[in-house]
Design a protein around this motif. Structure first.
Motif, short mmCIF file in Angstrom:
data_model
loop_
_atom_site.label_atom_id
_atom_site.label_comp_id
_atom_site.label_asym_id
_atom_site.label_seq_id
_atom_site.Cartn_x
_atom_site.Cartn_y
_atom_site.Cartn_z
N LYS A 103 0.83 -1.21 0.00
CA LYS A 103 0.00 0.00 0.00
C LYS A 103 0.86 1.26 0.00
O LYS A 103 0.43 2.30 -0.51
N LYS A 143 -3.53 1.00 8.15
CA LYS A 143 -3.44 -0.06 7.14
C LYS A 143 -2.09 -0.79 7.19
O LYS A 143 -1.04 -0.12 7.15
N GLU A 185 -3.91 6.86 7.48
CA GLU A 185 -4.54 7.70 6.47
C GLU A 185 -5.64 8.56 7.03
O GLU A 185 -6.33 8.17 7.97
N GLU A 186 -5.86 9.64 6.37
CA GLU A 186 -7.02 10.50 6.59
C GLU A 186 -8.29 9.67 6.35
O GLU A 186 -8.34 8.86 5.42
N LEU A 188 -11.91 9.11 5.03
CA LEU A 188 -12.73 9.70 3.97
C LEU A 188 -14.18 9.25 4.11
O LEU A 188 -14.45 8.11 4.47
N GLU A 192 -18.77 4.03 -1.69
CA GLU A 192 -17.68 3.35 -2.39
C GLU A 192 -18.16 2.75 -3.71
O GLU A 192 -19.30 2.30 -3.81
N LYS A 214 -18.74 -5.10 1.57
CA LYS A 214 -17.67 -5.78 2.31
C LYS A 214 -18.09 -6.27 3.69
O LYS A 214 -17.64 -7.32 4.14
N GLU A 283 -7.74 2.15 -2.80
CA GLU A 283 -6.77 1.07 -3.02
C GLU A 283 -6.80 0.67 -4.49
O GLU A 283 -7.78 0.93 -5.19
P1 AMP Z 1 -8.85 -1.06 1.29
O1 AMP Z 1 -8.44 -2.50 1.39
O2 AMP Z 1 -7.72 -0.10 1.34
O3 AMP Z 1 -9.84 -0.80 0.19
O4 AMP Z 1 -9.73 -0.81 2.61
C1 AMP Z 1 -10.81 -1.66 2.95
C2 AMP Z 1 -11.99 -0.83 3.31
O5 AMP Z 1 -11.64 0.10 4.36
C3 AMP Z 1 -12.49 0.06 2.17
O6 AMP Z 1 -13.35 -0.62 1.33
C4 AMP Z 1 -13.17 1.17 2.95
O7 AMP Z 1 -14.47 0.77 3.36
C5 AMP Z 1 -12.31 1.33 4.17
N1 AMP Z 1 -11.30 2.41 3.97
C6 AMP Z 1 -10.06 2.28 3.45
N2 AMP Z 1 -9.41 3.46 3.42
C7 AMP Z 1 -10.27 4.37 3.92
C8 AMP Z 1 -10.20 5.80 4.16
N3 AMP Z 1 -9.09 6.50 3.90
N4 AMP Z 1 -11.28 6.38 4.71
C9 AMP Z 1 -12.39 5.68 5.01
N5 AMP Z 1 -12.52 4.35 4.83
C10 AMP Z 1 -11.49 3.70 4.29
#
Ligand code: AMP
Ligand code: GLY
Length: 427
Positions: A103, A143, A185-186, A188, A192, A214, A283
């Motif tokens: 990441k 993360k 991370e910030e 958000l 989605e 998810k 991501e």
């Molecule tokens: P990712 O594997 O990075 O997509 O993260 C898994 C899930 O975490 C995502 O589908 C989002 O629901 C949540 N997520 C990831 N990054 C953020 C973020 N910066 N702000 C809010 N929710 C996040």
């Protein structure tokens, strides 16, 4: 044409189902496959991480096209190894698969390419992370840098949760090597959506949008899973906006990866958060999503092997996608307890009855075929996927199919597609 698909999920069953429709396909192998792939292909007992075993098998069977489903073989370099052996393999090189495998790498590439994403800090020690956390305050998203089977992301709404997440990653070493580097991370806010594009190193050709679900329970409650259902198109990202979105989240990545001397080929999957300030990339995945693949492939009318070969050859600019107008929606049936511990071995009945419905396919995931019966053999067991004139009809049809199935100790979400219907003001 002989094809080898790598993986054992619902995605791989959907890939086998779709690729088997091509008239000149004589044989499909799936390594290691599941109870569903056994009905359209030949399962071969080779693990998705056994790169040498897969190359040897592809050589022995004179396979013309290899299609890896999951991220692990891609990050382990299956595309590079097949290429070295002179075998066409659809997907990114190990250098490009790092977009999913790390990441912090993905964040750096996004920043270089000017792709909108959450601001983040990258840390290898708890002490540095603590300084950042004190400065920014909750909510924050913590993360693990590496692959953690979708479990390495913790959305922490309070300082207590942020500290617990840091404990888990740095102190308890819960994700092993994957969390030796941690991103913070910030947070958000928004809805989605996923944008998947075929890529040949230079050209990105987006598929219609899809939305995954998810969380394990209705209304996005409970822990995150691999995905409990998906549909396409997602009204939040209509077909008319696909190419403009690819200009923001996919094409700049292709330019940057080519500039680095490692052009990106395969599927680039951008997980987006549609915030009030515009789209931001959460991501990248470097493969089809599971279960997004199931509804997407039901809508793809073009020959899939042909598109994949164009990606490998770098001639995707000559291709346009023929997409089914109807919507598609898939509902995942899981074993009770998933994503925690769950029972196995339950017999599943009614698959034939569900598939007898117009526009319904049951893509199997955690199943095995034994003495003519299909038995549950994993957390996500299958995905009932249906086409319908619109999202509401696709949803109704998928749940109609699901109602014809029976399996003890099963669970599923009853609200797949609800956000899309809300946006269309149909609920
Ligand atoms: P990712 O594997 O990075 O997509 O993260 C898994 C899930 O975490 C995502 O589908 C989002 O629901 C949540 N997520 C990831 N990054 C953020 C973020 N910066 N702000 C809010 N929710 C996040
Ligand atoms: N459904 C999300 C993924 O495949 O990673």
């Amino acid at each position: 044409m002989r094809i080898l698909i790598i993986g054992s999920g619902g995605r791989e069953h959907a890939l086998a189902w779709k690729l088997s429709k091509r008239p000149d396909v004589t044989e499909i192998f799936v390594a290691p496959g599941n109870g569903g792939t056994a009905s359209v292909a030949v399962n071969v007992p080779i693990k998705d991480s056994d790169i040498q075993g897969l190359v040897d098998f592809a050589k022995e069977k004179a396979v013309d096209l290899v299609v890896p489903g999951p991220e692990l073989p891609l990050t382990l370099g299956v595309v590079d190894a097949m290429q070295k052996a002179g075998i066409a393999c659809f997907g990114p090189s190990a250098a490009c698969a790092k977009l999913e495998g790390s990441k912090s790498f993905a964040k750096e590439v996004m920043q270089k390419a000017g792709v909108p994403t959450a601001a983040a800090g990258v840390f290898t020690s708890r002490a540095e992370a603590e300084v950042f956390v004190k400065e920014h305050g909750a909510p924050l998203v913590v993360k693990a840098d590496g692959l953690a089977a979708g479990k390495g992301v913790i959305v922490a709404m309070t300082m207590e949760e942020v500290r617990a997440a840091l404990d888990l990653m740095f102190e308890k070493n819960a994700f092993g090597e994957a969390s030796s580097t941690v991103l913070i991370e910030e947070f958000l806010e928004g809805e989605e959506v996923s944008l998947l594009s075929f890529c040949d190193g230079k050209t990105a050709l987006p598929l219609p949008s899809a939305q995954d679900h998810k969380a394990v329970f209705d209304n996005d409650k409970g822990p995150n899973t691999g995905g409990m259902g998906a549909y396409s198109p997602a009204p939040i990202l209509p077909d008319s906006e696909l190419s403009a979105m690819a200009d923001i989240v996919a094409r700049p990545i292709l330019t940057e990866m080519a500039r680095r001397g490692t052009p990106f080929k395969g599927i680039l999957y951008a997980g987006l958060m549609m915030t009030k300030d515009g789209p931001k990339v959460l991501e990248y995945n470097v493969r089809f999503g599971d279960p997004e693949c199931q509804p997407l492939l039901m809508r793809l009318k073009s020959d899939l092997a042909d598109i994949m070969l164009h990606c490998i050859e770098g001639t995707l600019d000559a291709v346009s996608l023929d997409i089914e107008e109807r919507s598609a929606l898939g509902v995942v049936l899981t074993a009770e307890g998933y994503p925690g511990s769950y029972p196995k071995g339950m017999p599943i009945s009614g698959i034939d009855r569900a598939e007898a419905l117009e526009g319904v396919q049951v893509f199997q995931a955690g199943t095995k075929a034994e003495d003519g019966h299909i038995l549950a053999n994993g957390g996500r067991v299958l995905c009932v996927t249906a086409l319908g004139e619109d999202l509401k009809k696709a949803q109704a049809r998928a749940y109609e199919g699901l109602a014809l199935l029976s399996m003890e100790h099963s669970q599923f979400r009853t609200d797949i597609g609800k956000k899309g219907l809300k946006r269309l003001q149909l609920v």
